[in-house]
Scaffold this active site. Structure first.
Site, PDB file in Angstrom:
ATOM      1  N   HIS A   9       0.974  -1.258   0.119  1.00 49.82           N
ATOM      2  CA  HIS A   9      -0.081  -0.033   0.129  1.00 49.82           C
ATOM      3  C   HIS A   9       1.019   1.247   0.070  1.00 49.82           C
ATOM      4  O   HIS A   9       1.611   1.433   0.888  1.00 49.82           O
ATOM      5  CB  HIS A   9      -1.057   0.018   1.267  1.00 49.82           C
ATOM      6  CG  HIS A   9      -1.840   1.032   1.469  1.00 49.82           C
ATOM      7  ND1 HIS A   9      -1.699   1.980   2.424  1.00 49.82           N
ATOM      8  CD2 HIS A   9      -2.576   1.566   0.634  1.00 49.82           C
ATOM      9  CE1 HIS A   9      -2.772   2.892   2.488  1.00 49.82           C
ATOM     10  NE2 HIS A   9      -3.358   2.683   1.266  1.00 49.82           N
ATOM     11  N   HIS A  51      -0.619  10.750  -2.686  1.00 51.36           N
ATOM     12  CA  HIS A  51      -1.651  10.336  -2.212  1.00 51.36           C
ATOM     13  C   HIS A  51      -2.692  11.735  -2.078  1.00 51.36           C
ATOM     14  O   HIS A  51      -3.774  11.325  -2.596  1.00 51.36           O
ATOM     15  CB  HIS A  51      -1.720   9.771  -0.903  1.00 51.36           C
ATOM     16  CG  HIS A  51      -2.788   9.322  -0.167  1.00 51.36           C
ATOM     17  ND1 HIS A  51      -3.775  10.387   0.393  1.00 51.36           N
ATOM     18  CD2 HIS A  51      -3.746   8.462  -0.369  1.00 51.36           C
ATOM     19  CE1 HIS A  51      -4.811   9.596   0.825  1.00 51.36           C
ATOM     20  NE2 HIS A  51      -4.867   8.436   0.227  1.00 51.36           N
TER      21      HIS A  51
HETATM   22  O1  G3P Z   1      -6.316   1.274  -2.752  1.00 50.01           O
HETATM   23  C1  G3P Z   1      -6.528   1.002  -1.491  1.00 50.01           C
HETATM   24  C2  G3P Z   1      -6.368   2.233  -0.552  1.00 50.01           C
HETATM   25  O2  G3P Z   1      -5.306   2.828  -0.905  1.00 50.01           O
HETATM   26  C3  G3P Z   1      -7.401   3.391  -0.842  1.00 50.01           C
HETATM   27  O3  G3P Z   1      -7.586   4.304   0.184  1.00 50.01           O
HETATM   28  O4  G3P Z   1      -6.748   6.702   1.069  1.00 50.01           O
HETATM   29  O5  G3P Z   1      -5.145   4.798   1.047  1.00 50.01           O
HETATM   30  O6  G3P Z   1      -5.617   5.533  -1.047  1.00 50.01           O
HETATM   31  P1  G3P Z   1      -6.371   5.372   0.305  1.00 50.01           P
HETATM   32 MG    MG Z   2      -4.729   4.526  -2.479  1.00 46.83          MG
END
Ligand code: G3P
Ligand code: MG
Length: 241
Positions: A9, A51
């Site tokens: 992630h 992000h």
């Molecule tokens: O793709 C899964 C996750 O990354 C979604 O939430 O806010 O971490 O981008 P976020």
């Molecule tokens: Mg994400």
């Protein structure tokens, strides 16, 4: 025996600044199956990997990503906020990530804004061998992408609202996966997805005990900040289904 797919992630973001080449390379070294990264557009329309829509949290810049040119974004330090070891780690473009990691592992491109869709599709044409999934919380964007390309692997993100509607939408656009937040996963959701043949990957799961119980419920993949922890536990992440 099916083994859950492990997505890093924002890269291996427990060990290196999220969404940087350092975090992506660390994930590759740990043996992750794929990288998850978040995409915005620079002012000049270049897909960049970050992000937030604003620069403050993860760079030494200020203001919106969309208000900065690529040249300005490439001068920012996207690593010093995390630790001095990573000072001056650059903010990557999507093109750089595609060039560096195509052929090494899968890439989950999470599109944060509607405007990213067409630019990302056009960039992907230059990387036909890239193994990618495109995911988004923006269902209009996913629908638009499906109308432009019927083969594109699309995943539906879910963190709010009615999961039945979201699963129905995933089925309507022939999504390849459903990606709910970990606290929203329930047996009924997993059963509905199973009936539709829709694999479910959950975010963000760093603890092997949590992964184990989700696998038993029928989850087939995880987005984790700590790929090493889930990869070491993978032999114990076994589904009875
Ligand atoms: O793709 C899964 C996750 O990354 C979604 O939430 O806010 O971490 O981008 P976020
Ligand atoms: Mg994400």
């Amino acid at each position: 025996m099916q083994r859950p797919f492990i997505w890093a992630h924002r890269g291996a973001s427990k060990f290196a600044p999220e969404n940087t080449m350092a975090a992506f390379s660390a994930a590759v070294e740990l043996g992750a199956d794929g990288l998850e990264l978040d995409i915005h557009l620079s002012r000049d329309g270049i897909p960049v990997v970050i992000h937030d829509e604003s620069l403050e949290r993860t760079t030494d810049g200020q203001g919106l990503v969309a208000d900065a040119s690529l040249e300005q974004l490439q001068q920012l330090d996207a690593g010093g906020w995390f630790s001095p070891e990573f000072i001056r780690a650059p903010l990557p473009t999507l093109a750089e990530v595609l060039s560096a990691f195509t052929g090494k592992l899968s890439l989950n491109l999470e599109l944060k804004e509607f405007s990213t869709g067409v630019e990302v599709l056009s960039l992907l044409r230059q990387h036909p061998d890239a193994e990618i999934i495109i995911s988004s919380f923006d269902y209009d964007l996913l629908k638009g992408l499906r109308s432009l390309n019927e083969a594109l692997p699309l995943a539906v993100l879910f963190d709010d609202g009615n999961w039945r509607q979201a699963v129905r939408f995933a089925n309507e656009i022939s999504a390849c996966a459903f990606h709910p937040a970990d606290n929203l996963v329930c047996r009924r959701m997993l059963s509905a997805c199973r009936k539709l043949g829709l694999p479910v990957s959950v975010w963000t799961v760093d603890r092997p005990e949590q992964a184990r119980s989700l696998v038993r419920m029928g989850v087939s993949g995880f987005f984790t900040n700590d790929p090493g922890a889930l990869l070491s536990a993978r032999p114990t992440l076994v589904s009875p289904l």
